[in-house]
Design a protein around this motif. Structure first.
Motif, mmCIF file in Angstrom:
data_model
loop_
_atom_site.group_PDB
_atom_site.id
_atom_site.type_symbol
_atom_site.label_atom_id
_atom_site.label_comp_id
_atom_site.label_asym_id
_atom_site.label_seq_id
_atom_site.Cartn_x
_atom_site.Cartn_y
_atom_site.Cartn_z
ATOM 1 N N SER B 58 -43.100 31.357 3.334
ATOM 2 C CA SER B 58 -42.692 31.713 1.970
ATOM 3 C C SER B 58 -41.520 30.844 1.529
ATOM 4 O O SER B 58 -41.465 30.394 0.382
ATOM 5 C CB SER B 58 -42.289 33.173 1.892
ATOM 6 O OG SER B 58 -43.337 33.995 2.317
ATOM 7 N N ASP B 184 -48.590 33.306 -2.524
ATOM 8 C CA ASP B 184 -47.986 33.796 -1.282
ATOM 9 C C ASP B 184 -48.734 35.043 -0.830
ATOM 10 O O ASP B 184 -48.517 36.125 -1.359
ATOM 11 C CB ASP B 184 -46.500 34.099 -1.503
ATOM 12 C CG ASP B 184 -45.755 34.247 -0.192
ATOM 13 O OD1 ASP B 184 -46.420 34.385 0.853
ATOM 14 O OD2 ASP B 184 -44.511 34.217 -0.220
ATOM 15 N N GLU B 185 -49.623 34.884 0.119
ATOM 16 C CA GLU B 185 -50.460 35.985 0.611
ATOM 17 C C GLU B 185 -51.030 36.827 -0.527
ATOM 18 O O GLU B 185 -50.802 38.038 -0.591
ATOM 19 C CB GLU B 185 -49.647 36.878 1.553
ATOM 20 C CG GLU B 185 -49.037 36.115 2.708
ATOM 21 C CD GLU B 185 -48.301 37.042 3.657
ATOM 22 O OE1 GLU B 185 -48.859 38.117 3.960
ATOM 23 O OE2 GLU B 185 -47.185 36.707 4.080
HETATM 24 MG MG LIG Z 1 -43.770 35.342 3.576
#
Ligand SMILES: [Mg+2]
Ligand SMILES: Nc1ncnc2c1ncn2[C@@H]1O[C@H](COP(=O)(O)OP(=O)(O)OP(=O)(O)O)[C@@H](O)[C@H]1O
Lengths: 334, 272
Positions: B58, B184-185
């Protein structure tokens, strides 16, 4: 008995005595709660018994009179309402702006920390101190505009003597914008003092509302190319608005009930007319009630005072109800 | 070690990279979080970033649109070139950059506003001068959400399901017409069906956009991405918990024939 069921050598669990202690504490806590409620109820009942019979149109329409049956609190009701609305007008922009600055902009520094601590301290300062501050700063303006003061002499200002004296001037020549210096015993002076008094509370509650806005939507706004101000205006303020509003209404409730600062300010006990403008003298409900309580006749110091308290409580309840209603209605449900 | 991996990979690449980092390190409160990352992202491809939790995926992703600026105490060293431009130079305003680089977060985070206003938010704050209704529709169509919401554009974005909310966030990111989308995910809070929709969507979107996606889901990285970057904590100094780029290459190659033992262990689930 239970010891036998879960017999264990390493624990002397003594369950019966622990449970007995638990029950005793429960009883004590309940008793304290009931005591508080009981005293409150007694006060309410007493006030209602004394005052309910005196709630009449006369009370709302008339002003103070020498005859209890003809006495009312009309000017006090309006005075309170004007005062509290004017207070909100001063307090709302200042308080919200300060809250936004402190939450969104202020760097983490010693100075910020110092300010934070002192805002909390200011919220706890006795209201009478604010009354004295208001009297000096707004009411008298340090005597700067009194006749023969150094300032007046130096600039040769056209001040008037007397109670409503001082400097009067017309800002930009617009008739509505006459300004009186000092503010004296006017609605403006009272409302400004009340604003000082409730400003810390307004700032604290607004900050809490602002802080409750989730980081995730702040990041979303930044991620789309919002400036800090765009993020605040489009996300933080709309989302925190219900919370800010609730805080301000509750603070206004406090201002409505405050008496001491206004008495210090020299708000009048007896004002038999409604304020015609913001420079006019005024009285408020708690002052009116206080005034009645000091009179010797029981019609005033028992019945009318109680009736006045009922009216004041009803207005306060109404404001709390409005705050709860607005919060439930406008609150964002995530 | 990482450098030559990246270089071999980029040799047969004709297009210029859309993002290129040179010796990129990020510090949080003077603690090194990721060190010396050199990576070049191919345009119109999906690049997956995988690796164990806390290795700085991240963190790396957020340097690309300078979201780390918002974290007090975060500091970036090294160069990040976006289409050849150094995005950390003083003269560059991150606010302007972020319109070109969209971001989709782990948890769907629609604004508490109508579906329409969610999508129109980015264009509005960036003073879009074209036809807003058209832009909203196009963006929602691109995010494969239009058919589901076209009759309720005025309803709250929060009233949608989790998967729909995430596609709304994708539509919202597309509406500012970015070149690059950082995710991000994006599917970690979604069920398998919604996850699959997001994956299909990504593959459609790469025609027009470049996508970088952080994921914990190996199958997802394997299925959907063209290139994969494997990050991990530096083994030589494991106590310091410093994230490094271990291996970067074509997804197919990285998954079937990883150069690095650590990559292989991670992919096959023998990590740690
Ligand atoms: Mg992360
Ligand atoms: N805001 C922050 N302040 C301080 N340290 C941070 C911050 N964000 C991340 N870190 C640290 O940086 C390191 C990398 O974090 P990061 O969130 O980038 O990892 P990640 O690979 O995305 O992990 P995950 O897979 O769990 O999301 C971690 O050690 C973390 O503690």
């Amino acid at each position: 008995m239970s010891e036998k069921v879960f017999a264990s050598s390493a624990f002397n669990d003594n369950l019966d005595s622990r449970q007995r202690k638990a029950r005793i504490w429960q009883t004590i806590l309940l008793a304290c709660t009931l005591l508080g409620i009981l005293v409150l109820t007694m006060m309410l009942v007493d006030i209602i018994v004394d005052g309910a019979g005196w709630l009449s149109p006369t009370l709302f329409n008339n002003n103070h009179s020498r005859f209890p049956e003809k006495t009312g609190m009309n000017s006090a009701i309006y005075g309170s309402i004007y005062n509290v609305l004017l207070t909100a007008l001063f307090c709302f922009p200042l308080g919200v702006a300060a809250a936004i600055y402190l939450e969104e902009y202020a760097p983490k520094s010693k100075l910020t920390n110092f300010i934070n601590i002192n805002i909390n301290n200011l919220a706890g300062v006795p209201s009478i101190v604010y009354g004295m501050l208001g009297l000096t700063v707004f009411g008298r303006m340090f005597g700067l505009f009194a006749p023969e003061s150094p300032l007046v002499n130096f600039f040769n200002l056209p001040v008037e003597a007397g109670n409503v004296g001082g400097l009067k001037f017309n800002l930009f020549g617009i008739p509505g914008l006459i300004i009186h210096l000092p503010f004296g015993r006017s609605l403006v002076a009272g409302a400004m003092t009340m604003s000082l008094l409730i400003l810390p509370t307004v700032i604290i509650s607004s900050r809490e509302a602002i802080r409750a806005v989730p980081t995730s939507i702040r990041e979303a706004a930044y991620g789309l190319g919002a400036t800090r101000w765009q993020m605040i205006r489009t996300q933080v303020l709309p989302v925190s608005f219900p919370g800010i509003l609730t805080g301000i209404i509750l603070a206004m409730g406090r201002a409505l009930g405050e008496t001491a600062p206004l008495i210090i300010m020299g708000a009048f006990m007896y004002v038999p007319f409604l304020p015609r403008n913001i420079w006019d003298k005024f009285t408020t409900m708690p002052i009116q009630i206080y005034n009645w309580i000091t009179l010797p006749q029981p019609e005033y110091n028992i019945h009318l005072a109680a009736a006045g308290i009922i009216v004041l409580l009803l207005v306060l309840l109404g404001m709390s109800a409005l705050a709860i209603f607005l919060r439930n209605k406008l609150q964002v449900k995530w | 070690m990482e450098n030559n991996i990246r270089d071999t990979h980029l040799k047969n690449q004709s297009k210029e990279p859309i993002i290129e980092t040179k010796g990129l390190s990020v510090f949080y409160n003077n603690r090194l979080a990721i060190r010396d990352i050199n990576i070049a992202i191919e345009p119109n491809k999906i690049t997956a970033i995988i690796g164990p939790s806390g290795c700085g995926k991240s963190t790396l992703l957020r340097t690309f649109n300078r979201m780390n600026d918002l974290i007090p105490g975060a500091r970036v060293e090294g160069k990040i070139l976006y289409n050849g431009i150094d995005i950390n130079q003083k003269a560059l305003d991150p606010v302007g950059l972020r319109r070109h680089i969209g971001m989709v977060f782990q948890k769907p985070n629609p604004f508490p506003k109508s579906i329409y206003d969610n999508v129109a938010f980015g264009p509005r704050i960036n003073h879009y001068t074209g036809n807003m209704d058209e832009l909203v529709e196009t963006s929602l169509r691109q995010a494969a959400l239009w058919d589901e919401v076209k009759d309720k554009l005025k309803e709250s974005g929060l009233a949608l399901s989790g998967g729909q909310q995430q596609r709304l966030c994708i539509a919202r990111a597309l509406a500012t017409q970015p070149d690059l989308i950082l995710m991000d995910e994006p599917a970690s809070a979604l069920d398998p069906v919604a996850t699959q929709r997001i994956e299909e969507l990504m593959i459609e979107l790469k025609e027009k956009y470049t996508i970088i996606i952080v994921t914990h889901n190996m199958q997802q990285a394997g299925r959907a991405s063209d290139n994969t970057a494997f990050m991990s904590l530096d083994r030589e100094n494991i106590e310091a918990r410093i994230g490094i780029l271990v291996e970067y290459g074509k997804t197919e190659q990285l998954f079937t024939n990883p150069r690095n033992k650590e990559t292989e262990d991670y992919i096959t689930g023998r990590f740690g």
